[in-house]
Design a protein around this motif. Structure first.
Motif, short mmCIF file in Angstrom:
data_model
loop_
_atom_site.label_atom_id
_atom_site.label_comp_id
_atom_site.label_asym_id
_atom_site.label_seq_id
_atom_site.Cartn_x
_atom_site.Cartn_y
_atom_site.Cartn_z
N CYS A 1 17.46 14.62 3.93
CA CYS A 1 16.70 13.53 3.30
C CYS A 1 15.22 13.66 3.64
N TRP A 2 14.43 12.90 2.93
CA TRP A 2 12.98 12.88 3.16
C TRP A 2 12.74 12.43 4.61
N PRO A 3 11.99 13.22 5.42
CA PRO A 3 11.91 12.94 6.86
C PRO A 3 11.38 11.55 7.19
N ASN B 1 16.63 12.84 -5.59
CA ASN B 1 16.40 12.99 -4.16
C ASN B 1 15.28 13.97 -3.84
N ASN B 2 14.50 13.60 -2.86
CA ASN B 2 13.56 14.51 -2.22
C ASN B 2 14.17 14.82 -0.86
N PRO B 3 14.53 16.05 -0.53
CA PRO B 3 14.11 17.30 -1.16
C PRO B 3 15.13 17.94 -2.11
N PRO C 1 0.84 -1.21 0.00
CA PRO C 1 0.00 0.00 0.00
C PRO C 1 0.87 1.26 0.00
N GLY C 2 1.38 1.64 -1.16
CA GLY C 2 2.26 2.79 -1.29
C GLY C 2 3.72 2.40 -1.11
N ALA C 3 4.61 3.22 -1.69
CA ALA C 3 6.04 2.99 -1.52
C ALA C 3 6.44 3.16 -0.06
N LYS C 4 5.72 4.02 0.65
CA LYS C 4 6.03 4.24 2.08
C LYS C 4 5.98 2.94 2.86
N GLN C 5 4.96 2.12 2.60
CA GLN C 5 4.83 0.86 3.32
C GLN C 5 5.96 -0.10 2.93
N ILE D 1 19.65 5.08 -0.02
CA ILE D 1 19.92 5.91 -1.20
C ILE D 1 18.58 6.33 -1.77
N ASN D 2 18.45 7.63 -2.04
CA ASN D 2 17.22 8.12 -2.67
C ASN D 2 17.63 9.12 -3.75
N THR D 3 17.67 8.62 -4.98
CA THR D 3 18.07 9.47 -6.09
C THR D 3 17.21 9.17 -7.29
N TRP E 1 -3.70 6.38 -4.87
CA TRP E 1 -4.10 4.97 -5.03
C TRP E 1 -3.46 4.08 -3.97
N ARG E 2 -2.36 4.52 -3.45
CA ARG E 2 -1.57 3.79 -2.46
C ARG E 2 -1.12 2.44 -3.02
N ILE E 3 -0.24 2.53 -4.00
CA ILE E 3 0.35 1.33 -4.59
C ILE E 3 1.87 1.53 -4.60
N PRO F 1 4.18 3.45 -8.82
CA PRO F 1 3.66 4.35 -9.84
C PRO F 1 3.17 5.70 -9.31
N SER F 2 3.31 5.95 -7.99
CA SER F 2 2.69 7.16 -7.42
C SER F 2 3.07 8.43 -8.17
N LYS F 3 4.36 8.63 -8.36
CA LYS F 3 4.81 9.91 -8.95
C LYS F 3 4.79 9.85 -10.47
N THR F 4 5.14 8.69 -11.04
CA THR F 4 5.29 8.59 -12.50
C THR F 4 3.94 8.53 -13.23
N SER G 1 17.10 1.22 -1.36
CA SER G 1 17.14 2.15 -2.49
C SER G 1 15.73 2.63 -2.80
N ASP G 2 15.47 3.89 -2.48
CA ASP G 2 14.15 4.50 -2.72
C ASP G 2 14.17 5.09 -4.12
N GLU G 3 13.54 4.37 -5.08
CA GLU G 3 13.65 4.71 -6.50
C GLU G 3 12.36 5.30 -7.05
N ILE G 4 11.62 5.99 -6.17
CA ILE G 4 10.30 6.49 -6.57
C ILE G 4 10.39 7.56 -7.67
N TYR G 5 11.55 8.24 -7.78
CA TYR G 5 11.67 9.34 -8.77
C TYR G 5 12.59 9.00 -9.95
N THR G 6 12.94 7.72 -10.14
CA THR G 6 14.00 7.45 -11.13
C THR G 6 13.62 7.77 -12.58
N1 PLP Z 1 9.89 8.13 -1.21
C1 PLP Z 1 10.06 9.45 -1.39
C2 PLP Z 1 11.44 9.98 -1.47
C3 PLP Z 1 8.97 10.31 -1.49
O1 PLP Z 1 9.17 11.62 -1.69
C4 PLP Z 1 7.67 9.78 -1.38
C5 PLP Z 1 6.49 10.66 -1.43
O2 PLP Z 1 6.54 11.85 -1.31
C6 PLP Z 1 7.53 8.40 -1.19
C7 PLP Z 1 8.65 7.60 -1.11
C8 PLP Z 1 6.18 7.78 -0.97
O3 PLP Z 1 5.58 7.28 -2.09
P1 PLP Z 1 4.11 6.67 -1.95
O4 PLP Z 1 3.16 7.80 -2.11
O5 PLP Z 1 4.01 5.67 -3.07
O6 PLP Z 1 3.99 6.04 -0.62
#
Ligand code: PLP
Length: 387
Positions: free
Chosen positions: A126-128, A175-177, A100-104, A171-173, A245-247, A236-239, A203-208
């Motif tokens: 880094c993202w808090p 990167n947010n923020p 349920p979302g990349a966060k989970q 690693i998050n690239t 949707w929380r996937i 797929p959240s950002k792309t 490896s947090d690849e949500i923005y690749t």
């Molecule tokens: N990882 C980073 C770096 C993010 O910025 C975010 C959302 O802002 C997420 C993960 C979370 O993605 P999701 O909405 O799929 O849980």
């Protein structure tokens, strides 16, 4: 013992939950009417119609029952094939768990990689949520600062931060923020360090897919020796403009994914059944992403052009994602004061990064917003600061 709403005594809750902070949440709540929001980290687009249709069709067809916890086989296969072909990550179909979302998926990754008292290296700012989740699982965040204005990591500084207690590096690239996109050399050097010191890589690849310069993205799990120790998180959240949707997607060696499958099975079971066909289509259809990319590049240029007209603000050129780091120190304010006054006096909502290690003196602006929002917001900041 705390008092409940009715004035009676209420049992206590654990300290580690009391310590949990809300990340950027305080700055993401909808502001009063008339305030321009330059805060929200989500695409200003609707989910592509074919993907939304896949979910509504499944719902209307009665796809509303329990199903495979990791996600149906065809769904996991679709994401595994995407990760294999696009990023050369040698994940097996059974190495995928749809969450349920990349966060989970990140929380599962930290549960796998961190034991009580372990240290986890975070490349700061880094993202808090990364730091909050490390603490939630009993770990200790160790922040290694990335130098302004590029916010790329220094491998020698990472090496110095590794101790006997270090269990993982995040690693998050892009990167947010910071918007930094780490180079192939930096990525390979980090993987080599992880191998040498026997660390997990999360490896947090949500923005690749959202890289604006010509840096080639190298997934840590694609580097020789990297796959066995990398827990990859994407989705797929950002792309695909699917934040609500929380996937999310957790990808790892199959033995680890099996553990995470059991973790999910014992907690949320699985993502809603009727969202699975949509999540599968997202893994196969990346056509909308091309359109979004063009728009983001244009909006980034617009925001940078407008910011350049404000002498007391200095913006770093973002290499990816949809955020700009802006140094506000020349205004004579710290970032928290700047954000509060921008809200009260200019009616513009921004995120101050003072509370993040490495973010002191900076605010984060999002250019995922529409053109008119960007123009109005930066215009207001300009008039306010000119006074
Ligand atoms: N990882 C980073 C770096 C993010 O910025 C975010 C959302 O802002 C997420 C993960 C979370 O993605 P999701 O909405 O799929 O849980």
């Amino acid at each position: 013992m705390p008092k409940g709403a009715m004035g009676g005594a209420m049992p206590d809750i654990p300290d580690y939950l009391k310590r949990l902070k809300g990340g950027f949440k305080a700055f993401l709540s909808p502001p009063p009417e008339g305030v321009v929001r330059l805060t929200v980290g989500e695409p200003g687009f609707d989910t592509p119609k074919n993907i939304a249709d896949a979910a509504t069709t499944a719902l209307m067809a009665g796809d509303t029952h329990y199903t495979r916890g990791e996600g149906r086989e065809e769904l996991c296969t679709a994401w595994a094939s995407h990760l294999r072909s696009r990023w050369k990550i040698p994940v097996e179909d059974d190495g995928i768990v749809i969450t349920p979302g990349a966060k989970q998926a990140l929380l599962y990754a930290f549960m796998v990689a961190v034991q009580e008292g372990d240290e986890v290296i975070l490349l700061a700012p880094c993202w808090p949520t990364h730091a909050e989740q490390v603490e939630l699982v009993g770990g200790v965040p160790v922040f290694v600062r990335c130098g302004a204005p590029t916010f790329h990591p220094r491998v020698d500084m990472i090496r110095e931060a590794i101790t006997e207690k270090t269990s993982a590096i995040v690693i998050n690239t892009p990167n947010n923020p910071t918007g930094a996109v780490y180079t192939p050399q930096e990525m390979i050097a980090i993987v080599e360090l992880a191998i040498k010191h026997d660390l997990w890589i999360i490896s947090d690849e949500i923005y690749t897919e959202l890289i604006w310069n010509d840096t080639e993205y190298i997934a840590p799990a694609s580097v020789l020796g990297g796959f066995e120790r990398t827990l990859t998180v994407t989705g797929p959240s950002k792309t695909h403009a699917m934040t609500g949707w929380r996937i999310g997607v957790f990808a790892a060696p199959t033995s680890v994914a099996k553990v995470v499958g059991r973790l999910q099975g014992n907690t949320c079971s699985h993502i809603p059944s009727f969202l699975m066909p949509a999540a599968e289509l997202a893994a196969k259809d990346w056509s909308s992403v091309e359109m979004f990319r063009g728009e983001y590049i244009r909006r980034k240029e617009l925001m940078l052009d407008l910011l350049q007209q404000i002498p007391s603000l200095s913006a770093s050129e973002p290499e990816g994602a949809f955020y700009v780091m802006v140094d506000v120190r020349q205004t004579g304010m710290d970032a928290a004061t700047f954000a509060k006054r921008a809200m009260d006096e200019a009616l513009v909502q921004v995120i101050p990064l003072d509370s993040l290690p490495g973010g002191e003196g900076y605010i984060r602006l999002s250019y995922a917003a529409d053109d008119d929002v960007i123009r109005e917001g930066i215009g207001r900041l300009r008039s306010w600061l000119a006074q």
